[in-house]
Design a protein around this motif. Structure first.
Motif, PDB file in Angstrom:
ATOM      1  N   ASP A   1      22.196 -22.210   5.602  1.00  0.00           N
ATOM      2  CA  ASP A   1      22.158 -22.680   6.993  1.00  0.00           C
ATOM      3  C   ASP A   1      23.137 -21.958   7.908  1.00  0.00           C
ATOM      4  OD1 ASP A   1      20.739 -24.217   8.838  1.00  0.00           O
ATOM      5  OD2 ASP A   1      22.237 -25.815   8.840  1.00  0.00           O
ATOM      6  N   ILE A   2      23.265 -20.639   7.703  1.00  0.00           N
ATOM      7  CA  ILE A   2      23.959 -19.833   8.700  1.00  0.00           C
ATOM      8  C   ILE A   2      22.895 -19.084   9.499  1.00  0.00           C
ATOM      9  CG2 ILE A   2      25.914 -19.558   7.124  1.00  0.00           C
ATOM     10  CD1 ILE A   2      25.163 -16.553   7.012  1.00  0.00           C
ATOM     11  N   PRO A   3      23.198 -18.691  10.735  1.00  0.00           N
ATOM     12  CA  PRO A   3      22.183 -18.005  11.543  1.00  0.00           C
ATOM     13  C   PRO A   3      21.684 -16.747  10.849  1.00  0.00           C
ATOM     14  CG  PRO A   3      24.025 -18.701  12.923  1.00  0.00           C
ATOM     15  CD  PRO A   3      24.439 -18.934  11.495  1.00  0.00           C
ATOM     16  N   CYS A   4      20.367 -16.648  10.678  1.00  0.00           N
ATOM     17  CA  CYS A   4      19.765 -15.527   9.964  1.00  0.00           C
ATOM     18  C   CYS A   4      18.553 -15.005  10.713  1.00  0.00           C
ATOM     19  CB  CYS A   4      19.318 -15.952   8.556  1.00  0.00           C
ATOM     20  SG  CYS A   4      20.653 -16.280   7.400  1.00  0.00           S
ATOM     21  N   VAL A   5      18.468 -13.690  10.802  1.00  0.00           N
ATOM     22  CA  VAL A   5      17.310 -13.019  11.373  1.00  0.00           C
ATOM     23  C   VAL A   5      16.506 -12.417  10.227  1.00  0.00           C
ATOM     24  CG1 VAL A   5      16.515 -11.278  13.022  1.00  0.00           C
ATOM     25  CG2 VAL A   5      18.714 -12.430  13.382  1.00  0.00           C
ATOM     26  N   MET A   6      15.198 -12.616  10.230  1.00  0.00           N
ATOM     27  CA  MET A   6      14.335 -12.007   9.211  1.00  0.00           C
ATOM     28  C   MET A   6      13.815 -10.669   9.728  1.00  0.00           C
ATOM     29  SD  MET A   6      13.147 -12.911   6.166  1.00  0.00           S
ATOM     30  CE  MET A   6      13.012 -11.301   5.364  1.00  0.00           C
ATOM     31  N   LEU A   7      13.898  -9.661   8.881  1.00  0.00           N
ATOM     32  CA  LEU A   7      13.344  -8.344   9.190  1.00  0.00           C
ATOM     33  C   LEU A   7      12.480  -7.921   8.018  1.00  0.00           C
ATOM     34  CD1 LEU A   7      13.168  -5.706  10.896  1.00  0.00           C
ATOM     35  CD2 LEU A   7      15.184  -4.917   9.637  1.00  0.00           C
ATOM     36  N   VAL A   8      11.170  -7.853   8.226  1.00  0.00           N
ATOM     37  CA  VAL A   8      10.289  -7.434   7.135  1.00  0.00           C
ATOM     38  C   VAL A   8      10.077  -5.924   7.202  1.00  0.00           C
ATOM     39  CG1 VAL A   8       9.136  -9.662   6.957  1.00  0.00           C
ATOM     40  CG2 VAL A   8       8.179  -7.919   8.457  1.00  0.00           C
ATOM     41  N   THR A   9       9.759  -5.360   6.053  1.00  0.00           N
ATOM     42  CA  THR A   9       9.571  -3.908   6.003  1.00  0.00           C
ATOM     43  C   THR A   9       8.296  -3.481   6.706  1.00  0.00           C
ATOM     44  OG1 THR A   9       8.464  -4.076   3.856  1.00  0.00           O
ATOM     45  CG2 THR A   9      10.841  -3.692   3.839  1.00  0.00           C
ATOM     46  N   GLY A  10       7.311  -4.379   6.793  1.00  0.00           N
ATOM     47  CA  GLY A  10       6.056  -4.071   7.460  1.00  0.00           C
ATOM     48  C   GLY A  10       5.005  -3.539   6.503  1.00  0.00           C
ATOM     49  N   PRO A  11       3.727  -3.618   6.901  1.00  0.00           N
ATOM     50  CA  PRO A  11       2.633  -3.193   6.025  1.00  0.00           C
ATOM     51  C   PRO A  11       2.432  -1.687   6.019  1.00  0.00           C
ATOM     52  CG  PRO A  11       1.747  -3.997   8.091  1.00  0.00           C
ATOM     53  CD  PRO A  11       3.230  -4.223   8.155  1.00  0.00           C
ATOM     54  N   MET A  12       1.924  -1.173   4.911  1.00  0.00           N
ATOM     55  CA  MET A  12       1.543   0.240   4.822  1.00  0.00           C
ATOM     56  C   MET A  12       0.316   0.513   5.682  1.00  0.00           C
ATOM     57  SD  MET A  12      -0.385   0.464   1.109  1.00  0.00           S
ATOM     58  CE  MET A  12       1.014  -0.168   0.188  1.00  0.00           C
ATOM     59  N   LEU A  13       0.079   1.778   5.953  1.00  0.00           N
ATOM     60  CA  LEU A  13      -1.148   2.183   6.633  1.00  0.00           C
ATOM     61  C   LEU A  13      -2.246   2.423   5.610  1.00  0.00           C
ATOM     62  CD1 LEU A  13       0.065   4.755   9.323  1.00  0.00           C
ATOM     63  CD2 LEU A  13      -0.438   2.317   9.630  1.00  0.00           C
ATOM     64  N   ALA A  14      -3.460   2.132   6.010  1.00  0.00           N
ATOM     65  CA  ALA A  14      -4.609   2.438   5.156  1.00  0.00           C
ATOM     66  C   ALA A  14      -4.827   3.955   5.119  1.00  0.00           C
ATOM     67  CB  ALA A  14      -5.860   1.743   5.673  1.00  0.00           C
ATOM     68  N   GLN A  15      -5.320   4.436   3.968  1.00  0.00           N
ATOM     69  CA  GLN A  15      -5.586   5.864   3.756  1.00  0.00           C
ATOM     70  C   GLN A  15      -7.069   6.134   3.945  1.00  0.00           C
ATOM     71  OE1 GLN A  15      -3.973   8.653   2.804  1.00  0.00           O
ATOM     72  NE2 GLN A  15      -5.620   9.906   1.999  1.00  0.00           N
ATOM     73  N   ARG A  16      -7.382   7.120   4.754  1.00  0.00           N
ATOM     74  CA  ARG A  16      -8.783   7.539   4.896  1.00  0.00           C
ATOM     75  C   ARG A  16      -9.122   8.480   3.740  1.00  0.00           C
ATOM     76  NH1 ARG A  16     -11.005   5.834   9.503  1.00  0.00           N
ATOM     77  NH2 ARG A  16      -9.598   5.152  11.167  1.00  0.00           N
ATOM     78  N   PHE A  17     -10.206   8.126   3.042  1.00  0.00           N
ATOM     79  CA  PHE A  17     -10.575   8.910   1.865  1.00  0.00           C
ATOM     80  C   PHE A  17     -12.093   8.883   1.687  1.00  0.00           C
ATOM     81  CE2 PHE A  17     -11.335   9.075  -2.808  1.00  0.00           C
ATOM     82  CZ  PHE A  17     -10.931  10.385  -3.015  1.00  0.00           C
ATOM     83  N   GLU A  18     -12.686  10.031   1.835  1.00  0.00           N
ATOM     84  CA  GLU A  18     -14.113  10.229   1.581  1.00  0.00           C
ATOM     85  C   GLU A  18     -14.977   9.151   2.226  1.00  0.00           C
ATOM     86  OE1 GLU A  18     -14.887  10.880  -2.547  1.00  0.00           O
ATOM     87  OE2 GLU A  18     -13.629  12.687  -2.626  1.00  0.00           O
ATOM     88  N   GLY A  19     -14.754   8.957   3.511  1.00  0.00           N
ATOM     89  CA  GLY A  19     -15.620   8.082   4.281  1.00  0.00           C
ATOM     90  C   GLY A  19     -15.256   6.612   4.299  1.00  0.00           C
ATOM     91  N   GLU A  20     -14.158   6.207   3.630  1.00  0.00           N
ATOM     92  CA  GLU A  20     -13.721   4.820   3.688  1.00  0.00           C
ATOM     93  C   GLU A  20     -12.207   4.768   3.800  1.00  0.00           C
ATOM     94  OE1 GLU A  20     -14.309   2.401   0.196  1.00  0.00           O
ATOM     95  OE2 GLU A  20     -14.175   4.127  -1.135  1.00  0.00           O
ATOM     96  N   ARG A  21     -11.707   3.607   4.150  1.00  0.00           N
ATOM     97  CA  ARG A  21     -10.260   3.395   4.190  1.00  0.00           C
ATOM     98  C   ARG A  21      -9.845   2.583   2.979  1.00  0.00           C
ATOM     99  NH1 ARG A  21      -7.956   1.057   9.562  1.00  0.00           N
ATOM    100  NH2 ARG A  21      -9.679  -0.417   9.365  1.00  0.00           N
ATOM    101  N   LEU A  22      -8.673   2.916   2.459  1.00  0.00           N
ATOM    102  CA  LEU A  22      -8.152   2.254   1.268  1.00  0.00           C
ATOM    103  C   LEU A  22      -6.704   1.831   1.505  1.00  0.00           C
ATOM    104  CD1 LEU A  22      -9.365   4.812  -1.445  1.00  0.00           C
ATOM    105  CD2 LEU A  22     -10.503   2.674  -0.805  1.00  0.00           C
ATOM    106  N   ALA A  23      -6.346   0.666   0.980  1.00  0.00           N
ATOM    107  CA  ALA A  23      -4.948   0.231   0.980  1.00  0.00           C
ATOM    108  C   ALA A  23      -4.774  -0.799  -0.116  1.00  0.00           C
ATOM    109  CB  ALA A  23      -4.531  -0.351   2.335  1.00  0.00           C
TER     110      ALA A  23
END
Length: 566
Positions: A139-161
């Motif tokens: 219960d001390i003041p805390c800020v949350m910082l998330v690393t964030g999501p990766m980007l999807a990879q374009r590969f042979e006509g589709e996106r992957l993640a």
């Protein structure tokens, strides 16, 4: 009345001479090159979860530097400290087994070290809930910082993640639809940038929940890991932590019955991870707030799924962010929310929504009139097989299987599952219910993400895509299928699940919210008399978990870490 000590003067060790203890602390700190002027400033601690074992936290060193920049620009001294770091693919038996360890470690360091506020850097599935649990307890003041999501990879006509696409391709490989060479090629295309899984899995769901609770800006939940915005958010987190020193808003002011209900609404509207329910229950429990599965079910009937992302839809987290993110989603849910909850700046949720951009892309964030589903993504089930409840993610399930009565095929644990699931001699049909037991929080398995039982290989090769599957463990937030999870009490706690045998009939009714074992009570009494509880681990963390862990309906926290210590 004396002022509360600040900076390095906080939490001074007691050697019987406080002034000497502070003198000793400053002299040792000076050995690291800090000036006396720096050491007299207020202190912001930074929980550093960088680890060579944690790919989701690859960007943490860069984020830490940006947080430090924000702290120093705002006039305080940043001091980073390491804590336990958890990465699902890198841990055995599972990262969930160590979530409470990370929470305990983080709470201890927040409480014992001299800091006036803190920034918590997390990302991978169990790290954010562990840090929020710690924040609630310290219960001390805390800020949350998330690393964030990766980007999807374009590969042979589709996106992957990762990791929905991992599971999709692996299912095709098991079915013989994808070759060994092809699955090897895909392996290198599934996770190609820093960040957490690029879908609405557990990491992304928890980021959205953390923002809803007020621990970070709304758009910070979805900004991609590799965007410059993520570094600016880190700098802002540092500055916010400094502001909290003079104007403290504590976790106990953020985690309230109203904010937790808002978070449940968001979880449902996202079609979010079932794991998030266990984590939110644990976080809320640290603040003395109870999450009721029956209340969740009532909310689910009122709250539509509005976000069209994998694993239940088509998009990725980068699409959600560009579509308006949490601001756009909360605007759609506005009339269902408690708008007077606050964030770390003291702004109400209504003010936060109004301050955001009005833009929304309806491809990924639907209007209430045209939802992905008119009802929420999760339902609660109760019955003779789950007296205290179970969960099904209906937004990721097959509606044709919602009303099922069938014989069951039981696996007694992970070793039994691995040994038999792909046998050509396995007596199984597509209509059967697969049940896995002895994998809950009390077991050495540690409540793993094994609830996504694989379709038996001989059925997968015949084209079977889904079956009803049930267990006392969890499944990945990136998974899909008609899967009943978190059956409580778990088998190892003496719950009815532990008495189920192959050939028994089980009834699932999503309509009636029922999960029933159709076996005569006299037969169950005979089995109960023959049942033996699991052996108590000999030592260490496993022993502590066995003695203290609670059931899924209480967040699988450790009892002695709850507010009342019981």
């Amino acid at each position: 009345m004396t002022d509360t000590p600040k900076g390095l003067s906080r939490n001074v060790a007691n050697y019987g001479d406080r002034d000497f203890a502070l003198y000793l602390r400053r002299s040792f700190a000076a050995s690291m090159g800090y000036s006396r002027q720096a050491l007299e400033k207020p202190v912001v601690g930074i929980a550093d979860t960088a680890s060579d074992y944690n790919n989701c936290h690859r960007s943490v060193p860069e984020l830490k530097d940006a947080v430090k920049r924000g702290v120093m620009m705002a006039g305080a001294l940043p001091l980073a400290f390491p804590t336990v770091s958890l990465c699902e693919p890198s841990l055995t038996p599972t990262s969930m087994h160590y979530r409470n360890l990370m929470a305990l470690d983080t709470e201890a360091m927040l409480s014992a070290q001299p800091m006036d506020a803190a920034v918590l850097i997390g990302g991978c599935d169990k790290t954010v809930p562990a840090q929020l649990m710690a924040a609630a307890s310290a219960d001390i003041p805390c800020v949350m910082l998330v690393t964030g999501p990766m980007l999807a990879q374009r590969f042979e006509g589709e996106r992957l993640a990762a990791c929905t696409d991992c599971r999709r391709y692996w299912a095709r490989y098991r079915a013989g639809d994808v070759s060994a060479d092809r699955i090897g090629e895909i392996e290198g295309k599934l996770a190609t940038t820093a960040g957490t899984c690029g879908v609405m899995g557990t990491a992304s769901t928890m980021a959205c929940i953390a923002a809803t609770l007020g621990f970070m800006p709304l758009m910070a939940a979805s900004a991609p890991a590799v965007h410059a915005d993520r570094l600016r958010l880190a700098e802002e987190a540092g500055a916010t932590a400094v502001r909290l020193i003079a104007n403290p808003i504590r976790p106990s002011q953020l985690i309230t019955a109203k904010s937790v209900e808002n978070a449940l609404r968001v979880l449902l509207a996202l079609g979010g991870s079932t794991n998030a329910l266990v984590h939110l229950t644990a976080i809320a429990g640290r603040a003395g707030v109870t999450v009721d599965l029956k209340r969740l079910d009532a909310l689910s009937e009122e709250t539509p799924v509005l976000v069209d992302l994998k694993p239940t839809g088509d998009g990725y987290m980068e699409d959600f962010h560009a579509a308006g993110g949490m601001v756009a989603l909360l605007r759609e849910l506005r009339d269902l929310l408690h708008l007077d909850t606050i964030d770390l700046h003291g702004r109400t949720l209504a003010e936060q929504i109004d301050a955001g951009t009005p833009f929304v892309d309806r491809t990924y964030i639907r209007a209430r009139a045209e939802p992905v589903s008119p009802v929420g993504g999760l339902v609660s089930l109760f019955g003779t097989l789950a007296p205290d409840g179970a969960i099904l993610k209906r937004s990721a399930a097959t509606p044709a299987l919602f009303e099922t009565e069938a014989r069951c095929l039981v696996f007694d644990g992970l070793a039994d599952l691995a040994a038999r699931i792909d046998s050509d001699d396995l007596d199984v049909t597509p209509q059967d219910i697969l049940i896995l037991k002895n994998t809950g929080p009390l077991t050495p398995a540690g409540m793993p993400e094994a609830g996504y039982l694989p379709i038996p290989k001989k059925l997968a090769r015949a084209g079977v895509k889904d079956m009803v599957r049930m267990s006392d463990c969890r499944m990945s937030g990136t998974a899909f299928g008609t899967i009943v999870l978190h059956i409580t009490p778990e088998a190892a706690a003496g719950g009815p699940l532990g008495l189920v045998e192959t050939g028994d009939r089980v009834r699932l009714s999503v309509k009636d919210r029922r999960l029933d074992l159709l076996v005569e009570e006299a037969e169950l009494a005979r089995r109960r008399a023959a049942w033996t509880p699991p052996a108590r681990p000999r030592r260490g963390w496993d022993r502590l978990v066995f003695d203290q862990v609670l059931q899924a309906t209480e967040g699988a926290d450790l009892a002695f870490l709850r507010p009342d210590g019981e």
